[in-house]
Enzyme design. Structure first.
Site, mmCIF file in Angstrom:
data_model
loop_
_atom_site.group_PDB
_atom_site.id
_atom_site.type_symbol
_atom_site.label_atom_id
_atom_site.label_comp_id
_atom_site.label_asym_id
_atom_site.label_seq_id
_atom_site.Cartn_x
_atom_site.Cartn_y
_atom_site.Cartn_z
ATOM 1 N N LYS A 78 0.849 -1.198 0.000
ATOM 2 C CA LYS A 78 0.000 0.000 0.000
ATOM 3 C C LYS A 78 0.878 1.239 0.000
ATOM 4 C CE LYS A 78 -3.979 1.760 2.664
ATOM 5 N NZ LYS A 78 -4.854 1.481 3.829
ATOM 6 N N SER A 153 -9.824 1.393 2.789
ATOM 7 C CA SER A 153 -8.941 2.191 1.972
ATOM 8 C C SER A 153 -7.879 1.367 1.227
ATOM 9 C CB SER A 153 -8.233 3.227 2.844
ATOM 10 O OG SER A 153 -7.387 2.609 3.784
ATOM 11 N N SER A 177 -10.068 -1.015 6.945
ATOM 12 C CA SER A 177 -9.465 -0.785 5.628
ATOM 13 C C SER A 177 -8.734 -1.970 5.013
ATOM 14 C CB SER A 177 -8.507 0.403 5.690
ATOM 15 O OG SER A 177 -9.241 1.605 5.683
#
Lengths: 491, 93
Positions: A78, A153, A177
């Site tokens: 990420k 996310s 997330s």
């Protein structure tokens, strides 16, 4: 079997036994990612250096050096985790050109165990969002239907794994997330116990809630990845000193005698019927396997979202005050109209650099912390947080694991909820409480909807008891028949 | 209830410069959010200490020791503007 159908454990075994070279693996996945990324928007950056990294792995193997359990496994990280000499943006314009001088502990540990970095994945800006739509680098699409959100996310990490652009990705989970996009995309997603994994080098959103974890094709990969990334780190004072057990070697899908709590409050109005069907089906599977299922009560579920958003935004408003245009990151252009005050210098830079959702959360958090409102919001939420944690500790006196849905609703269309932040926040109803309590949570694919979306099931365990999650998830994985299902778009 | 004054005051404290449209937009949205969040006031928290971090951690101390760091140039290279070994900012004070 095509190479890309392997999980990370499988890839590492092939590389270690020299059945396939790490370079071959890296080349295959890089080509896949380059081909599919235009369709899906999973990556903000693809790391061309991955081939050279792989070559070094091959060199070591040819010399008989043990490169570790993730030998040659391409990992997507990420873009919230710092990677030395590789641009790290947090999907924000304010960090558009930021190149960190160091790597996050998680990244260092992956590389130390043989993994190679395939790229940096898309996310909601500063991890603030549940749909991956707030990224400054464009939307990310659900591989099961590209008109729908992948969740967020950590949307890019979920999509990268679901579409087999890599077998392992790292996400972060502040209020769901990792678990929510894992459920929406049909991969395994683990939020470890708070403190299990070092936060050093991870761009902070809400420091008392943030935790990084693996997103994988199989439960055994999630267990292995946690062994690699977890454990004490002096560079994060909130990182626990408890050593990480060998989870992957101790997985036991034996359910007999195991007590699984089903919270009554997770099945109230608002829960989508298809999601409920998948959860009820998993209950039956576990009952047949010998587990004892029992109803439990978590009455504070109703206030978890409010408690979470008041605390998370407060912490965010403080954490994001560092983006001021002085030492790094974007600085507004002052050549034509110079700032008259220091406040104006900050304000112009920040207003230009942050996107709408980030501004909204900074304002909400600043309000909750401000004089006159602090007691009613920030302090009150902290008190309720303790009650929520205690409620979980009490329920875990009665059962070993808690099971329920990950989300209340199915993936929605891109753009459908952008203008309604409250509706978006309320979808976090089942995930935020684990972050507030600091307990580990895992989403494992357990069924499909009629429209063809995967549905995950959430498992929760007491602090540092991730092994229980891996055990139950393995039983579900074996019985649910979701392994190896591929979205059409990637065939 | 979140009025536009509250939004403007929070924006000022947070060093954000909002457009008129943003002020209107945010006050509507955050009014709805805060109305929904008001339910935490109904939870009895008398005598409850706020929980600031979820696991029982004791403070660990490390030795206060200088360690060499080789990336000074790289760190400074991240600044929008530098002058030698200093961060350069426009004259604002």
């Amino acid at each position: 079997m095509d190479l890309f159908e392997n999980d990370a454990t499988g890839i590492a075994a092939l590389v270690r036994s020299k059945s396939v070279s790490a370079v071959e693996v890296a080349t295959t996945y890089l080509a896949r990612a380059e081909r599919l990324n235009g369709l899906l928007g999973a990556f903000i950056l693809l790391n061309q250096e991955v081939i050279n990294q792989a070559r070094k792995i091959d060199d070591k193997i040819s010399k008989g050096i043990d490169v570790g359990p993730l030998a040659g496994v391409p990992v997507a990280v990420k873009d919230l985790l710092c990677t030395k000499d590789i641009r790290t943006t947090a999907a924000s314009k304010i960090l558009e050109n930021f190149v960190p001088p160091y790597s996050a502990t998680v990244v260092e540990r992956l590389e130390a165990k043989g993994a190679v970095l395939l790229g940096k994945t898309n996310l909601d800006e500063f991890a603030m969002g549940s749909s991956n739509e707030t990224s400054a680098f464009g939307v990310c699409r659900n591989p099961w239907n590209r008109e729908y959100v992948p969740g967020g996310s950590s949307g890019g990490s979920a999509v990268a794994v679901a579409s087999r652009m890599c077998p392992l990705a790292i996400g972060t989970d502040t209020g769901g997330s990792i678990r929510q996009p894992a459920s929406y995309c049909g991969v395994v997603g683990l939020k470890p116990t708070y403190g299990r994994v070092s936060r050093y080098g991870i761009i902070a959103y809400a420091s008392s809630l943030d935790q990084a974890g693996p997103m994988t094709l199989t439960v055994r990969d999630a267990a292995l990845a946690l062994e690699v990334i977890g454990g004490p780190d002096l560079r994060d004072s909130t990182c626990s000193q408890i050593e990480v057990p060998r989870f992957s070697e101790n997985i036991s899908p034996k359910m007999r005698g195991l007590k699984i709590g089903i919270p009554r409050q997770f099945f109230q109005s608002g829960l989508n019927g298809e999601i409920e069907r998948v959860v009820r089906n998993a209950e039956d599977l576990l009952k047949e396997a010998g587990a004892e299922l029992m109803e439990v009560d978590l009455p504070l579920t109703d206030v978890a979202v409010a408690t979470y958003y008041l605390l998370a935004t407060s912490e965010a408003s403080s954490n994001l005050s560092r983006y001021d245009g002085v030492r790094y990151g974007l600085r507004a252009d002052f050549t034509k109209s110079p700032a008259k005050t220091l406040e104006e210098f900050y304000a112009r830079t920040r207003s230009e650099g942050f996107g709408e959702e980030v501004k909204r959360r900074i304002i909400l958090g600043t309000y909750a912390l401000s004089s006159g409102y602090y007691d009613a919001y920030f302090k009150k939420a902290g008190q309720v947080r303790r009650l929520i944690r205690d409620e979980f500790l009490n329920v875990f006196e009665q059962c070993d694991v808690i099971m329920g849905p990950v989300t209340a609703i199915l993936p929605f269309k891109i753009g459908e909820k952008v203008s309604d932040p409250l509706a978006m926040y309320l979808n976090d109803v089942y995930t935020t409480s684990a972050n507030l309590a600091g307990i580990p949570g895992l989403s494992v694919p357990a069924g499909m909807t009629e429209q063809g979306f995967p549905v995950g099931i959430q498992l929760l365990a007491p602090h540092f008891e991730e092994q229980r999650l891996f055990n139950v998830a393995t039983a579900i994985e074996a019985a649910a028949g979701m392994k190896g299902r591929l979205p059409d778009v990637i065939r | 209830m979140i009025s536009r004054e509250i939004i403007e005051s929070a924006a000022r404290l947070a060093r954000l410069k909002l457009t008129e449209a943003e002020v209107v937009h945010f006050s509507g949205q955050l009014a709805a959010v805060m109305e929904a969040f008001a339910k935490i006031s109904k939870i009895n928290t008398d005598g409850i200490e706020p929980l600031v971090t979820p696991t029982d951690l004791s403070q660990r101390l490390r030795d206060d020791r200088v360690e060499p760091w080789s990336s000074v140039d790289q760190a400074l290279a991240q600044s929008p503007e530098r002058s030698g070994n200093l961060f350069k900012v426009p004259p604002v004070i």
